[in-house]
Design an enzyme around this catalytic site. Structure first.
Site, PDB file in Angstrom:
ATOM      1  N   CYS A 280     -46.379 -19.811  59.211  1.00  0.00           N
ATOM      2  CA  CYS A 280     -45.321 -20.015  60.213  1.00  0.00           C
ATOM      3  C   CYS A 280     -44.375 -18.824  60.319  1.00  0.00           C
ATOM      4  CB  CYS A 280     -44.563 -21.309  59.926  1.00  0.00           C
ATOM      5  SG  CYS A 280     -43.676 -21.342  58.353  1.00  0.00           S
ATOM      6  N   HIS A 340     -40.386 -24.670  57.338  1.00  0.00           N
ATOM      7  CA  HIS A 340     -41.158 -24.298  58.530  1.00  0.00           C
ATOM      8  C   HIS A 340     -40.252 -23.606  59.543  1.00  0.00           C
ATOM      9  CE1 HIS A 340     -44.603 -24.501  61.163  1.00  0.00           C
ATOM     10  NE2 HIS A 340     -43.952 -25.190  62.091  1.00  0.00           N
ATOM     11  N   HIS A 352     -45.388 -22.289  67.404  1.00  0.00           N
ATOM     12  CA  HIS A 352     -45.374 -22.170  65.943  1.00  0.00           C
ATOM     13  C   HIS A 352     -46.793 -22.205  65.398  1.00  0.00           C
ATOM     14  CE1 HIS A 352     -45.483 -26.791  65.253  1.00  0.00           C
ATOM     15  NE2 HIS A 352     -45.683 -26.569  66.527  1.00  0.00           N
TER      16      HIS A 352
END
Length: 400
Positions: A280, A340, A352
């Protein structure tokens, strides 16, 4: 001879008292010494994040005081430790290794020589991959362990790379490489060839952000040189002279969104920062790098940069390019955990890397609503055109 009961009881009592004394002594010996407390305080001040600063030092008590062992790449931190110990008149023997190591014989610089090199937590192929480094990236080299090297990237991330991924240099060679004219590969993925035509033999693959020495313009190809001396040719339509590319950089909301969408479908890879796979934060890092910014490696580092935009799910405040962070909020018994990160696109959507690079929505009525990340949303930060210690602009820094 049989022991009488009183004698047996006496011996038992003596043994019990001895055992308690030894146990107490052992327990007390595990308590941190004053020296350990000083080491910890210096580490917290100079190297709170071991991902970007090395201060691996311990103390061992001996008859004459303490022996300090370990290694560090931070001379200022080591001097601060010595001064604190001296001021308290603590007797110690200094056996700390200051890096770079002497056995590197001056080759304390390096450049990545593969399109993508895997950087690991320990000097082993079985160790966790903590990040990646791309071709042409300059490195500091600190230590050798068999055929592995402890290196530090421009964003200060530390890790181990095997000798197949790095070209070691002394100061003279490194400065010559850095001062040479460069080319940056701008296509997402492609190849370099042995001659100035696509039907010739492939020298290597290339990914966006690879930087090589530019030797000549041959018409439809650039002749280029790798850090390890290999020569090759790259299509001009796939690359740009680095200085021209750098001069043209004007990172905008639109350019960040356009770059991010070129990586749609790229698979998730823990530690990945390239088209070959991204985690990420490696994804957001790559987006910003291709727009002229070097940002910190991990989500838990990126969240400390820029300015706060939202922490109440008021997504109307966000602009394309803003970073959204997700994880676990702090409680009375546990700190916040940033797990994240994604990038805002507008229209209630963010892009993402989770499974692969894809677009999700924060709109509960949307088909691509991401309920899981919506429920663990922490806050959003704006880093575009912001000034922070953790943000490097290629137009302002001579990184390459």
């Amino acid at each position: 001879m049989k022991l009488t009961s009183p004698l047996k009881n006496g011996l038992f009592l003596f043994a019990l008292i001895t055992l308690i004394f030894v146990a107490c002594k052992t327990e007390n010996s595990t308590e941190p010494s004053k020296t350990d407390e000083i080491i910890l305080s210096v580490r917290e001040m100079y190297a709170p994040d071991k991902r970007v600063a090395l201060f691996d030092i311990d103390s061992k008590e001996n008859a004459s005081g303490y022996t300090l062992v370990g290694k560090t790449n931070m001379p200022d931190a080591l001097n601060a430790l010595r001064q604190k110990l001296d001021s308290l008149q603590i007797s110690y023997t200094d056996s700390i290794q200051t890096l770079p190591a002497e056995d590197l014989e001056g080759k304390i610089y390096g450049t990545i020589s593969l399109s993508v090199a895997n950087i690991r937590s320990k000097p082993s192929h079985s160790a966790e991959m903590v990040t990646q480094a791309t071709l042409g990236m300059p490195l500091k080299v600190y230590q050798k362990d068999r055929n592995w090297y402890l290196i530090q990237t421009p964003d200060k991330y530390l890790g181990w790379v095997d000798n197949g991924g790095v070209e070691l240099m002394d100061k003279t060679l490194f400065e010559a490489w850095q001062s040479s004219e460069k080319m940056i590969y701008t296509k997402i993925y492609g190849h370099a060839y042995s001659n100035a035509n696509e039907s010739s033999e492939v020298v290597s693959d290339l990914v966006a952000g690879n930087i090589l020495s530019l030797v000549a313009d041959t018409g439809t190809f650039y002749e280029i040189k790798y850090p390890d001396g290999r020569m090759a040719f790259v299509k001009k339509s796939d690359a740009s002279p680095y200085q021209d590319w750098k001069s043209s950089l004007e990172p905008t909301q639109e350019s960040l969104v356009a770059t991010s969408k070129t990586m749609l479908g790229v698979p998730y890879l823990w530690g990945g920062t390239s088209i070959k796979g991204v985690d990420c934060s490696g994804f957001t890092k790559t987006i910003y790098f291709m727009n002229g910014m070097i940002i910190p490696r991990d989500a838990s580092q990126q969240i400390h940069e820029g300015i706060l935009v939202d922490d109440t799910k008021d997504f109307d405040q966000l602009l394309p390019g803003d970073l959204l962070f997700f994880g676990k909020k702090a409680t009375e018994t546990s700190p916040e955990r940033v797990i994240h990160v994604g990038m805002w696109l507008g229209n209630n959507e963010f892009i993402h890397s989770a499974g692969n690079v894809h677009i999700s929505s924060v709109d509960k009525n949307s088909e691509n609503f991401d309920e899981y990340n919506y429920n663990r949303y922490l806050r959003s930060k704006r880093i575009l055109n912001q000034k922070d210690d953790g943000l490097l602009y290629l137009t302002e820094e001579d990184v390459f």
